[in-house]
Motif scaffolding. Structure first.
Motif, PDB file in Angstrom:
ATOM      1  N   PHE A 137       8.431   4.051  -3.241  1.00 27.87           N
ATOM      2  CA  PHE A 137       9.855   3.824  -3.495  1.00 27.87           C
ATOM      3  C   PHE A 137      10.431   3.074  -2.294  1.00 27.87           C
ATOM      4  CE2 PHE A 137      14.311   5.302  -3.075  1.00 27.87           C
ATOM      5  CZ  PHE A 137      14.805   4.777  -4.251  1.00 27.87           C
ATOM      6  N   VAL A 138      10.947   1.864  -2.528  1.00 32.38           N
ATOM      7  CA  VAL A 138      11.431   0.997  -1.456  1.00 32.38           C
ATOM      8  C   VAL A 138      12.951   0.883  -1.539  1.00 32.38           C
ATOM      9  CG1 VAL A 138      11.339  -1.326  -0.477  1.00 32.38           C
ATOM     10  CG2 VAL A 138       9.281  -0.295  -1.458  1.00 32.38           C
ATOM     11  N   VAL A 139      13.601   0.991  -0.393  1.00 34.33           N
ATOM     12  CA  VAL A 139      15.056   0.857  -0.314  1.00 34.33           C
ATOM     13  C   VAL A 139      15.381  -0.203   0.727  1.00 34.33           C
ATOM     14  CG1 VAL A 139      17.215   2.019   0.277  1.00 34.33           C
ATOM     15  CG2 VAL A 139      15.423   3.267  -0.912  1.00 34.33           C
ATOM     16  N   THR A 140      16.306  -1.083   0.381  1.00 33.65           N
ATOM     17  CA  THR A 140      16.827  -2.061   1.332  1.00 33.65           C
ATOM     18  C   THR A 140      18.253  -2.409   0.890  1.00 33.65           C
ATOM     19  OG1 THR A 140      16.373  -4.138   2.486  1.00 33.65           O
ATOM     20  CG2 THR A 140      15.773  -4.063   0.172  1.00 33.65           C
ATOM     21  N   ASN A 141      18.686  -3.639   1.028  1.00 33.05           N
ATOM     22  CA  ASN A 141      20.061  -4.021   0.716  1.00 33.05           C
ATOM     23  C   ASN A 141      20.467  -3.557  -0.679  1.00 33.05           C
ATOM     24  OD1 ASN A 141      19.993  -5.329   3.188  1.00 33.05           O
ATOM     25  ND2 ASN A 141      19.448  -7.276   2.277  1.00 33.05           N
ATOM     26  N   GLU A 142      21.775  -3.194  -0.806  1.00 33.74           N
ATOM     27  CA  GLU A 142      22.273  -2.639  -2.067  1.00 33.74           C
ATOM     28  C   GLU A 142      23.610  -3.251  -2.452  1.00 33.74           C
ATOM     29  OE1 GLU A 142      20.894   1.981  -1.809  1.00 33.74           O
ATOM     30  OE2 GLU A 142      22.712   1.423  -0.738  1.00 33.74           O
ATOM     31  N   TRP A 143      23.841  -3.349  -3.749  1.00 30.81           N
ATOM     32  CA  TRP A 143      25.172  -3.631  -4.283  1.00 30.81           C
ATOM     33  C   TRP A 143      25.768  -2.265  -4.590  1.00 30.81           C
ATOM     34  CZ3 TRP A 143      26.452  -3.112  -9.779  1.00 30.81           C
ATOM     35  CH2 TRP A 143      27.803  -3.367 -10.022  1.00 30.81           C
ATOM     36  N   GLU A 144      26.968  -2.009  -4.097  1.00 28.09           N
ATOM     37  CA  GLU A 144      27.634  -0.716  -4.273  1.00 28.09           C
ATOM     38  C   GLU A 144      28.940  -0.894  -5.041  1.00 28.09           C
ATOM     39  OE1 GLU A 144      26.284   1.599  -0.245  1.00 28.09           O
ATOM     40  OE2 GLU A 144      28.132   0.427  -0.146  1.00 28.09           O
ATOM     41  N   TRP A 145      29.361   0.156  -5.712  1.00 26.37           N
ATOM     42  CA  TRP A 145      30.621   0.155  -6.451  1.00 26.37           C
ATOM     43  C   TRP A 145      31.193   1.572  -6.462  1.00 26.37           C
ATOM     44  CZ3 TRP A 145      30.509   3.609 -10.353  1.00 26.37           C
ATOM     45  CH2 TRP A 145      29.258   3.984 -10.838  1.00 26.37           C
ATOM     46  N   GLY A 146      32.491   1.673  -6.688  1.00 24.78           N
ATOM     47  CA  GLY A 146      33.137   2.975  -6.801  1.00 24.78           C
ATOM     48  C   GLY A 146      34.420   2.866  -7.599  1.00 24.78           C
ATOM     49  N   LEU A 147      34.762   3.955  -8.291  1.00 21.97           N
ATOM     50  CA  LEU A 147      35.984   4.037  -9.082  1.00 21.97           C
ATOM     51  C   LEU A 147      36.568   5.421  -8.831  1.00 21.97           C
ATOM     52  CD1 LEU A 147      37.769   2.723 -11.274  1.00 21.97           C
ATOM     53  CD2 LEU A 147      36.285   3.785 -12.975  1.00 21.97           C
ATOM     54  N   GLY A 148      37.826   5.466  -8.382  1.00 23.53           N
ATOM     55  CA  GLY A 148      38.399   6.751  -8.022  1.00 23.53           C
ATOM     56  C   GLY A 148      39.821   6.933  -8.499  1.00 23.53           C
ATOM     57  N   ALA A 149      40.262   8.195  -8.461  1.00 24.82           N
ATOM     58  CA  ALA A 149      41.645   8.560  -8.762  1.00 24.82           C
ATOM     59  C   ALA A 149      42.093   9.557  -7.699  1.00 24.82           C
ATOM     60  CB  ALA A 149      41.756   9.180 -10.156  1.00 24.82           C
ATOM     61  N   PHE A 150      43.306   9.374  -7.187  1.00 26.61           N
ATOM     62  CA  PHE A 150      43.785  10.180  -6.071  1.00 26.61           C
ATOM     63  C   PHE A 150      45.245  10.569  -6.274  1.00 26.61           C
ATOM     64  CE2 PHE A 150      40.427   7.440  -4.715  1.00 26.61           C
ATOM     65  CZ  PHE A 150      39.617   8.253  -3.943  1.00 26.61           C
ATOM     66  N   ILE A 151      45.593  11.713  -5.735  1.00 23.10           N
ATOM     67  CA  ILE A 151      46.973  12.190  -5.739  1.00 23.10           C
ATOM     68  C   ILE A 151      47.446  12.220  -4.285  1.00 23.10           C
ATOM     69  CG2 ILE A 151      48.495  14.141  -6.242  1.00 23.10           C
ATOM     70  CD1 ILE A 151      46.437  14.962  -8.405  1.00 23.10           C
ATOM     71  N   PRO A 152      48.543  11.508  -3.983  1.00 19.71           N
ATOM     72  CA  PRO A 152      49.041  11.525  -2.603  1.00 19.71           C
ATOM     73  C   PRO A 152      49.799  12.825  -2.314  1.00 19.71           C
ATOM     74  CG  PRO A 152      50.369  10.049  -3.956  1.00 19.71           C
ATOM     75  CD  PRO A 152      49.272  10.577  -4.832  1.00 19.71           C
ATOM     76  N   LEU A 153      49.587  13.379  -1.132  1.00 18.12           N
ATOM     77  CA  LEU A 153      50.257  14.592  -0.684  1.00 18.12           C
ATOM     78  C   LEU A 153      50.929  14.334   0.662  1.00 18.12           C
ATOM     79  CD1 LEU A 153      47.332  17.091  -1.408  1.00 18.12           C
ATOM     80  CD2 LEU A 153      49.285  16.613  -2.889  1.00 18.12           C
ATOM     81  N   ARG A 154      51.938  15.125   0.976  1.00 25.26           N
ATOM     82  CA  ARG A 154      52.631  15.049   2.267  1.00 25.26           C
ATOM     83  C   ARG A 154      53.054  13.622   2.610  1.00 25.26           C
ATOM     84  NH1 ARG A 154      50.524  18.897   6.735  1.00 25.26           N
ATOM     85  NH2 ARG A 154      52.675  18.501   7.290  1.00 25.26           N
ATOM     86  N   ASP A 155      53.855  13.046   1.730  1.00 25.01           N
ATOM     87  CA  ASP A 155      54.356  11.675   1.906  1.00 25.01           C
ATOM     88  C   ASP A 155      53.238  10.659   2.068  1.00 25.01           C
ATOM     89  OD1 ASP A 155      57.042  12.505   1.746  1.00 25.01           O
ATOM     90  OD2 ASP A 155      57.039  13.044   3.882  1.00 25.01           O
ATOM     91  N   ASP A 156      52.171  10.836   1.300  1.00 27.10           N
ATOM     92  CA  ASP A 156      51.011   9.938   1.263  1.00 27.10           C
ATOM     93  C   ASP A 156      50.221   9.912   2.578  1.00 27.10           C
ATOM     94  OD1 ASP A 156      49.252   8.341  -0.113  1.00 27.10           O
ATOM     95  OD2 ASP A 156      50.355   6.491   0.233  1.00 27.10           O
ATOM     96  N   ARG A 157      50.359  10.948   3.398  1.00 23.57           N
ATOM     97  CA  ARG A 157      49.547  11.045   4.622  1.00 23.57           C
ATOM     98  C   ARG A 157      48.197  11.671   4.327  1.00 23.57           C
ATOM     99  NH1 ARG A 157      54.512  13.266   7.698  1.00 23.57           N
ATOM    100  NH2 ARG A 157      53.739  15.069   6.615  1.00 23.57           N
ATOM    101  N   ILE A 158      48.109  12.415   3.236  1.00 31.11           N
ATOM    102  CA  ILE A 158      46.867  13.042   2.805  1.00 31.11           C
ATOM    103  C   ILE A 158      46.672  12.705   1.332  1.00 31.11           C
ATOM    104  CG2 ILE A 158      45.679  15.229   2.406  1.00 31.11           C
ATOM    105  CD1 ILE A 158      47.310  16.404   4.709  1.00 31.11           C
ATOM    106  N   ARG A 159      45.436  12.429   0.956  1.00 37.75           N
ATOM    107  CA  ARG A 159      45.143  12.112  -0.441  1.00 37.75           C
ATOM    108  C   ARG A 159      44.041  13.028  -0.940  1.00 37.75           C
ATOM    109  NH1 ARG A 159      45.318   5.482  -0.308  1.00 37.75           N
ATOM    110  NH2 ARG A 159      47.555   5.370   0.079  1.00 37.75           N
TER     111      ARG A 159
END
Length: 175
Positions: A137-159
């Motif tokens: 099993f060989v690992v080297t360069n990768e294409w990465e992706w992500g999809l997220g959902a977040f709720i802001p807390l404390r005036d958007d200082r914490i998510r």
């Protein structure tokens, strides 16, 4: 021994950052694996076998330092488009599915839809990694992706949120 190299793997991130000039962000991320289990991988019968996994029940990941910048945003800040660059310092367990043996880096783009009570993010980019292998099993360069959902807390200082992410090898010989 035989069996799945990874049977269970739980990962978390300690993350701290700062925003500068309402356009730039500097972030430090330290991944950690509080629990994982699996089978040994040192198979002498596999042609080209190089490295065996030394699976630890808990492991530290590679420290990531990331610089992010906003390239475009709408006046109402509903939509944002950004770019990022990062460096990975080899601080994790390279034979425990937690880190690489040398430094790496990456670059990418990100988009965000901010509805004030919840926001959604999408990111994609390339992670330049050193060549590593476990048996065949060989690992080297990768294409990465992500999809997220977040709720802001404390005036958007914490998510608080969740992200689904993945990657696929783009280097020669990767699977």
């Amino acid at each position: 021994q035989s069996g799945a190299p990874v049977k269970a793997h739980v990962m978390g991130y300690a993350d701290i950052g700062v925003e500068l000039f309402d356009r730039l962000g500097l972030q430090f991320l330290l991944p950690f694996v509080p629990y994982q289990s699996g089978s040994q991988t040192n198979a002498d019968t596999v042609v080209g076998a190089e490295d065996a996994v030394d699976l630890q029940a808990a492991a530290m990941g590679d420290l990531r330092i990331e610089l992010r910048g906003i390239v475009f945003r709408t006046d109402d800040r509903l939509f944002k488009l950004g770019a990022n660059a990062n460096i990975f310092a080899p601080s994790g367990g390279e034979f425990s599915f937690a880190g690489d043996r040398t430094a790496g880096g990456g670059a990418g783009i990100a988009a965000e839809l901010d509805f004030k009570d919840v926001f959604f993010s999408f990111n994609t980019g390339v992670h330049f990694r050193p060549l590593a292998s476990v048996n065949d099993f060989v690992v080297t360069n990768e294409w990465e992706w992500g999809l997220g959902a977040f709720i802001p807390l404390r005036d958007d200082r914490i998510r608080l949120g969740a992200e689904i992410f993945g990657s696929t090898g783009i280097g020669e010989g990767t699977t």
